[in-house]
Motif scaffolding. Structure first.
Motif, short mmCIF file in Angstrom:
data_model
loop_
_atom_site.label_atom_id
_atom_site.label_comp_id
_atom_site.label_asym_id
_atom_site.label_seq_id
_atom_site.Cartn_x
_atom_site.Cartn_y
_atom_site.Cartn_z
N GLN A 53 0.84 -1.19 0.00
CA GLN A 53 0.00 0.00 0.00
C GLN A 53 0.89 1.25 0.00
O GLN A 53 1.94 1.25 0.61
CB GLN A 53 -0.87 0.05 1.25
N SER A 71 0.62 4.99 1.28
CA SER A 71 -0.23 5.85 2.10
C SER A 71 0.45 7.20 2.27
O SER A 71 1.68 7.29 2.23
CB SER A 71 -0.49 5.21 3.46
N THR A 117 0.84 8.78 4.96
CA THR A 117 1.69 8.69 6.16
C THR A 117 3.03 8.06 5.81
O THR A 117 4.08 8.57 6.21
CB THR A 117 0.99 7.87 7.26
#
Length: 166
Positions: A63, A65, A67
């Motif tokens: 993934q 992201s 963040t």
């Protein structure tokens, strides 16, 4: 239960690239007066071993992201902004010119930004930290893997912080 074929084994897919990465560094240092010059060969070996396991990596839950991107950017910024006195060795690319220099720089860039981070994450965070989490708990597992990650880097304090953040 029949054993999993070697190149279909998810554990091998996490360990073998790291072993190739480390062993190729050892060989480069042992067999070459200028180990940095042979980095394109090391990058080719790393890419080759990763390619063997593409079907396994496709099944992982990768993934991107915001963040993760922010943490990666912050760690990169930290690495660049903290003063560091490099050793007095001649740069690995010092004797290269023309196409050899361009090829070396491309291989180094791909290795530094793609291959090595992927190999280190597969080994330290995915395999090792995952195994230690059950025995030591998440905090101790993170501290141990960050410590081991730091041992492999000249800039161990920055690497420890990076290992914890990652």
């Amino acid at each position: 239960v029949a054993p999993v074929p070697f190149f279909s084994d998810p554990v091998v897919a996490r360990l073998l690239p790291f072993a190739v990465f480390m062993f190729s560094a050892l060989l480069a240092n042992a067999l070459s007066q200028a180990p940095g010059v042979v980095y394109p060969l090391r990058a080719a070996l790393m890419a080759g071993v990763l390619a063997l396991f593409i079907p396994i990596y496709r099944r992982l839950e990768w993934q991107v992201s915001p963040t993760a991107l922010a943490v990666g950017f912050a760690i990169g910024l930290m690495w660049v902004l903290i003063p560091y006195a490099p050793d007095d060795t001649t740069p690995a690319f010092a004797g290269l010119t023309g196409a050899a220099l361009v090829g070396w720089m491309i291989a180094r860039g791909i290795g530094t930004m793609v291959l090595v981070p992927m190999i280190e994450e597969l080994f330290f965070r995915d395999y090792l930290e995952g195994r230690l989490r059950g025995a030591l708990g998440p905090v101790m597992a993170a501290l141990v893997t960050a410590g081991l990650f730091a041992v492999l880097h000249d800039r161990w304090a920055e690497a420890f912080v990076a290992g914890l953040a990652f």
